[in-house]
Design a protein around this motif. Structure first.
Motif, PDB file in Angstrom:
ATOM      1  N   GLU A 132       0.855  -1.186   0.000  1.00 58.37           N
ATOM      2  CA  GLU A 132       0.000   0.000   0.000  1.00 58.37           C
ATOM      3  C   GLU A 132       0.894   1.240   0.000  1.00 58.37           C
ATOM      4  O   GLU A 132       1.802   1.361   0.823  1.00 58.37           O
ATOM      5  N   TYR A 133       0.609   2.135  -0.911  1.00 59.22           N
ATOM      6  CA  TYR A 133       1.449   3.320  -1.089  1.00 59.22           C
ATOM      7  C   TYR A 133       0.797   4.544  -0.447  1.00 59.22           C
ATOM      8  O   TYR A 133      -0.431   4.654  -0.374  1.00 59.22           O
ATOM      9  N   ASP A 134       1.664   5.459   0.008  1.00 60.48           N
ATOM     10  CA  ASP A 134       1.174   6.664   0.674  1.00 60.48           C
ATOM     11  C   ASP A 134       0.433   7.579  -0.281  1.00 60.48           C
ATOM     12  O   ASP A 134      -0.544   8.221   0.099  1.00 60.48           O
ATOM     13  N   SER A 135       0.892   7.648  -1.528  1.00 58.75           N
ATOM     14  CA  SER A 135       0.269   8.534  -2.511  1.00 58.75           C
ATOM     15  C   SER A 135       0.261   7.850  -3.870  1.00 58.75           C
ATOM     16  O   SER A 135       1.237   7.192  -4.242  1.00 58.75           O
ATOM     17  N   ILE A 136      -0.841   8.014  -4.594  1.00 54.94           N
ATOM     18  CA  ILE A 136      -0.985   7.463  -5.935  1.00 54.94           C
ATOM     19  C   ILE A 136      -1.484   8.575  -6.856  1.00 54.94           C
ATOM     20  O   ILE A 136      -2.502   9.218  -6.565  1.00 54.94           O
ATOM     21  N   VAL A 137      -0.763   8.787  -7.943  1.00 58.09           N
ATOM     22  CA  VAL A 137      -1.107   9.841  -8.901  1.00 58.09           C
ATOM     23  C   VAL A 137      -1.408   9.191 -10.248  1.00 58.09           C
ATOM     24  O   VAL A 137      -0.572   8.438 -10.773  1.00 58.09           O
ATOM     25  N   ARG A 138      -2.581   9.475 -10.779  1.00 58.59           N
ATOM     26  CA  ARG A 138      -2.957   9.022 -12.129  1.00 58.59           C
ATOM     27  C   ARG A 138      -3.071  10.257 -13.002  1.00 58.59           C
ATOM     28  O   ARG A 138      -3.822  11.185 -12.692  1.00 58.59           O
ATOM     29  N   MET A 139      -2.334  10.251 -14.097  1.00 58.97           N
ATOM     30  CA  MET A 139      -2.268  11.432 -14.948  1.00 58.97           C
ATOM     31  C   MET A 139      -2.071  10.996 -16.394  1.00 58.97           C
ATOM     32  O   MET A 139      -1.715   9.843 -16.669  1.00 58.97           O
ATOM     33  N   PRO A 140      -2.294  11.881 -17.347  1.00 60.23           N
ATOM     34  CA  PRO A 140      -2.056  11.532 -18.759  1.00 60.23           C
ATOM     35  C   PRO A 140      -0.596  11.160 -18.984  1.00 60.23           C
ATOM     36  O   PRO A 140       0.319  11.848 -18.519  1.00 60.23           O
ATOM     37  N   SER A 141      -0.367  10.070 -19.664  1.00 59.10           N
ATOM     38  CA  SER A 141       1.003   9.604 -19.891  1.00 59.10           C
ATOM     39  C   SER A 141       1.793  10.583 -20.748  1.00 59.10           C
ATOM     40  O   SER A 141       3.000  10.748 -20.556  1.00 59.10           O
ATOM     41  N   SER A 142       1.122  11.244 -21.679  1.00 61.69           N
ATOM     42  CA  SER A 142       1.820  12.232 -22.507  1.00 61.69           C
ATOM     43  C   SER A 142       2.287  13.422 -21.680  1.00 61.69           C
ATOM     44  O   SER A 142       3.363  13.975 -21.926  1.00 61.69           O
ATOM     45  N   GLU A 143       1.502  13.791 -20.670  1.00 64.44           N
ATOM     46  CA  GLU A 143       1.886  14.905 -19.798  1.00 64.44           C
ATOM     47  C   GLU A 143       3.072  14.514 -18.935  1.00 64.44           C
ATOM     48  O   GLU A 143       3.988  15.320 -18.701  1.00 64.44           O
ATOM     49  N   PHE A 144       3.074  13.307 -18.470  1.00 63.97           N
ATOM     50  CA  PHE A 144       4.203  12.826 -17.665  1.00 63.97           C
ATOM     51  C   PHE A 144       5.486  12.819 -18.495  1.00 63.97           C
ATOM     52  O   PHE A 144       6.555  13.235 -18.015  1.00 63.97           O
ATOM     53  N   ALA A 145       5.403  12.343 -19.739  1.00 65.19           N
ATOM     54  CA  ALA A 145       6.584  12.333 -20.609  1.00 65.19           C
ATOM     55  C   ALA A 145       7.067  13.749 -20.900  1.00 65.19           C
ATOM     56  O   ALA A 145       8.277  14.005 -20.940  1.00 65.19           O
ATOM     57  N   ARG A 146       6.140  14.676 -21.089  1.00 65.13           N
ATOM     58  CA  ARG A 146       6.511  16.071 -21.379  1.00 65.13           C
ATOM     59  C   ARG A 146       7.212  16.701 -20.178  1.00 65.13           C
ATOM     60  O   ARG A 146       8.217  17.404 -20.337  1.00 65.13           O
ATOM     61  N   ILE A 147       6.719  16.431 -18.984  1.00 72.76           N
ATOM     62  CA  ILE A 147       7.333  17.010 -17.787  1.00 72.76           C
ATOM     63  C   ILE A 147       8.755  16.475 -17.602  1.00 72.76           C
ATOM     64  O   ILE A 147       9.693  17.233 -17.332  1.00 72.76           O
ATOM     65  N   CYS A 148       8.929  15.168 -17.747  1.00 70.93           N
ATOM     66  CA  CYS A 148      10.265  14.583 -17.576  1.00 70.93           C
ATOM     67  C   CYS A 148      11.248  15.114 -18.616  1.00 70.93           C
ATOM     68  O   CYS A 148      12.418  15.376 -18.308  1.00 70.93           O
ATOM     69  N   LYS A 149      10.777  15.296 -19.835  1.00 67.03           N
ATOM     70  CA  LYS A 149      11.647  15.812 -20.894  1.00 67.03           C
ATOM     71  C   LYS A 149      12.028  17.263 -20.633  1.00 67.03           C
ATOM     72  O   LYS A 149      13.195  17.652 -20.805  1.00 67.03           O
ATOM     73  N   ASP A 150      11.069  18.071 -20.205  1.00 67.54           N
ATOM     74  CA  ASP A 150      11.361  19.485 -19.955  1.00 67.54           C
ATOM     75  C   ASP A 150      12.308  19.667 -18.771  1.00 67.54           C
ATOM     76  O   ASP A 150      13.232  20.486 -18.829  1.00 67.54           O
ATOM     77  N   LEU A 151      12.095  18.915 -17.715  1.00 71.63           N
ATOM     78  CA  LEU A 151      12.940  19.079 -16.530  1.00 71.63           C
ATOM     79  C   LEU A 151      14.358  18.582 -16.771  1.00 71.63           C
ATOM     80  O   LEU A 151      15.296  19.063 -16.142  1.00 71.63           O
ATOM     81  N   SER A 152      14.526  17.617 -17.675  1.00 70.82           N
ATOM     82  CA  SER A 152      15.870  17.091 -17.939  1.00 70.82           C
ATOM     83  C   SER A 152      16.764  18.122 -18.620  1.00 70.82           C
ATOM     84  O   SER A 152      17.986  17.958 -18.629  1.00 70.82           O
ATOM     85  N   THR A 153      16.188  19.171 -19.182  1.00 68.46           N
ATOM     86  CA  THR A 153      17.002  20.244 -19.765  1.00 68.46           C
ATOM     87  C   THR A 153      17.554  21.185 -18.706  1.00 68.46           C
ATOM     88  O   THR A 153      18.464  21.968 -18.990  1.00 68.46           O
ATOM     89  N   ILE A 154      17.029  21.083 -17.476  1.00 69.21           N
ATOM     90  CA  ILE A 154      17.471  21.967 -16.392  1.00 69.21           C
ATOM     91  C   ILE A 154      18.381  21.233 -15.420  1.00 69.21           C
ATOM     92  O   ILE A 154      19.441  21.742 -15.035  1.00 69.21           O
ATOM     93  N   GLY A 155      17.969  20.046 -14.998  1.00 71.93           N
ATOM     94  CA  GLY A 155      18.736  19.314 -14.000  1.00 71.93           C
ATOM     95  C   GLY A 155      18.774  17.828 -14.302  1.00 71.93           C
ATOM     96  O   GLY A 155      18.211  17.350 -15.287  1.00 71.93           O
ATOM     97  N   ASP A 156      19.437  17.089 -13.407  1.00 72.41           N
ATOM     98  CA  ASP A 156      19.593  15.648 -13.567  1.00 72.41           C
ATOM     99  C   ASP A 156      18.616  14.856 -12.715  1.00 72.41           C
ATOM    100  O   ASP A 156      18.424  13.661 -12.955  1.00 72.41           O
TER     101      ASP A 156
END
Length: 364
Positions: A132-156
Motif C-alpha cells: 500500500e502506497y502513501d500517494s498514488i497519482v494518475r495522470m495523462p502519460s503524454s503529460e508525464f513524458a513532457r514534464i520529464c523531458k522538460d525538466l531534464s534540460t534543467i537538471g539531472d
C-alpha cells in the motif's frame, strides 16, 4: 509446445521499443496464465516487470512452463519487420534453441516468418510483494513524458512531492530551477485527460531523470500512467496494456548528500576505562572459617643466601592458619592451614621459584 497469436501485433512492438534500451537480455517466462518478463537494467538500479495475460491473446497454447532467453535489441529488430496491423504469432518447441516469429497481414495476402536463436541467461526471479502506497497519482502519460523531458534540460534529478495542493515536479541545475505543479482535475471531457491524486500521507522523493525518461518511452502503450509513491518503497510507474496486462517500472529514490550528512548519527564517545577497584586493607571475610593469624614483617638480609622468615604460630586450636606477609618476590609463601599437634616442631614447606623451577626448602 508454445504458440501465441496476438491480433494487435503493434502492441508487442511498442513493448519492445519501451524496454530495449533499459534491458539488454532477459528471460520471457511462459505459463498457462500468461506471458511475462522480469529483469533489472544493466546498472541494477531499475526493475522492469511485464505481464501479458493469456486471455488477451486470440490463441494461447503453453503445454508446460517455458523460459526463453532473448536479446531484446534483436527481438525489437525482428518485430520492426512486421506492419502495424499485422497479426503476430510466436512459436517455440519444448527444449528447442530457437523461437519463430510469424507476421500475417490482415487480408492474409502476405505471411513472413523469422527465426531467432535463444540464449542461456542466468537470472533470478524476484518476488515483488503487493504494498500500500502513501500517494498514488494518475495522470495523462503524454503529460508525464513532457514534464520529464522538460525538466531534464534543467537538471539531472526530479523531486516529486505530493500534498493536498497537488503533485509538484521540481528540479535545479547550473542554469536555474524549475517547478511544475499539477492539481487534481476530474472535470474533463475525456477520462484519459483527468488527473487523480490519492494521498494518505504527504510524500517528497528524488529520482534520476535519466530513468524517468526511459520509463516514459512506454507512453504509446497507454493514455494514462499511474505513479505510486511511498517513503520507504521504490516508486512504481505503471502503464496498462489494453486491459490484458501491464508494464511496470520500479526505481529506488535517490538520497541527497545533505540528507545523508544530516541523517548520520553523532559518533559515540569512547567509553572511559573503568579503573580496577582497590582492595580494602581490612582483612577479608572468612565465611565462617577460622581467621588467619597475621604475622609481622620479616626483615630480610639481601646478602644471605637462604632466606628464613620467622614464623609465628599460636597452636591453641587445630585448624589455625599461618601466613607470611611482607616478604620479597621469590622468597616463597608458607602453605596455609598447617595442622599443629601438641608440641611437635612445625616444618612447613616453602616453595621458592628458581628460574621457573619450584624448589622445596625445609625450615627448621
Amino acid at each position: 509446445m508454445l504458440e501465441l497469436r496476438l491480433v494487435q501485433g503493434s502492441l508487442l512492438k511498442k513493448v519492445m521499443e519501451s524496454i530495449k534500451d533499459l534491458v539488454n537480455d532477459a528471460n520471457f517466462d511462459c505459463s498457462s496464465t500468461g506471458f511475462s518478463l522480469q529483469a533489472m537494467d544493466s546498472s541494477h538500479v531499475a526493475l522492469v516487470s511485464l505481464l501479458l495475460r493469456s486471455e488477451g491473446f486470440e490463441h494461447y497454447r503453453c503445454d508446460r512452463s517455458l523460459s526463453m532467453g532473448m536479446n531484446l535489441g534483436n527481438m525489437a529488430k525482428m518485430l520492426r519487420c512486421a506492419g502495424n496491423d499485422d497479426i503476430v504469432t510466436i512459436k517455440a518447441d519444448d527444449g528447442g534453441d530457437c523461437v519463430t516469429f510469424m507476421f500475417e497481414s490482415p487480408n492474409q495476402d502476405k505471411i513472413s516468418d523469422f527465426e531467432m536463436k535463444l540464449m542461456d541467461i542466468d537470472s533470478e526471479h524476484l518476488g515483488i510483494p503487493e504494498a500500500e502506497y502513501d500517494s498514488i497519482v494518475r495522470m495523462p502519460s503524454s503529460e508525464f513524458a513532457r514534464i520529464c523531458k522538460d525538466l531534464s534540460t534543467i537538471g539531472d534529478t526530479v523531486v516529486i512531492s505530493v500534498t493536498k495542493e497537488g503533485v509538484k515536479f521540481s528540479t535545479k541545475g547550473d542554469i536555474g530551477t524549475a517547478n511544475i505543479v499539477l492539481r487534481q482535475n476530474t472535470s474533463v471531457d475525456k477520462p484519459e485527460d483527468a488527473t487523480l491524486i490519492e494521498m494518505e500521507t504527504p510524500v517528497s522523493l528524488t529520482f534520476a531523470l535519466r530513468y524517468m525518461n526511459s520509463f516514459a518511452k512506454a507512453t504509446p502503450l497507454a493514455s494514462q500512467v499511474t505513479v505510486s509513491l511511498s517513503s520507504e518503497l521504490p516508486v512504481v510507474v505503471e502503464y496498462k496494456i489494453a486491459e490484458m496486462g501491464y508494464l511496470r517500472f520500479y526505481l529506488a529514490p535517490k538520497i541527497e548528500e545533505d540528507e545523508e550528512m544530516g541523517g548520520q548519527q553523532a559518533e559515540p564517545q569512547p567509553k572511559t576505562k573503568k579503573q580496577p577497584e582497590k582492595k580494602p586493607t581490612s582483612e577479608p571475610e572468612t565465611n565462617g572459617e577460622p581467621p588467619k593469624r597475621r604475622v609481622m614483617n620479616v626483615d630480610l638480609d639481601e646478602e644471605e643466601e637462604e632466606l628464613k622468615p620467622q614464623i609465628v604460630t599460636e597452636p591453641k586450636s587445630a585448624g589455625d592458619y599461618v601466613e607470611v606477609i611482607g616478604s620479597k618476590a621469590g622468597t616463597g609463601i608458607v602453605k596455609p592451614k598447617q595442622e599443629i599437634n601438641g608440641d611437635e616442631d612445625v616444618k612447613p614447606n616453602i616453595e621458592k621459584e628458581t628460574n621457573g623451577e619450584a624448589e622445596t626448602m625445609d625450615v627448621e
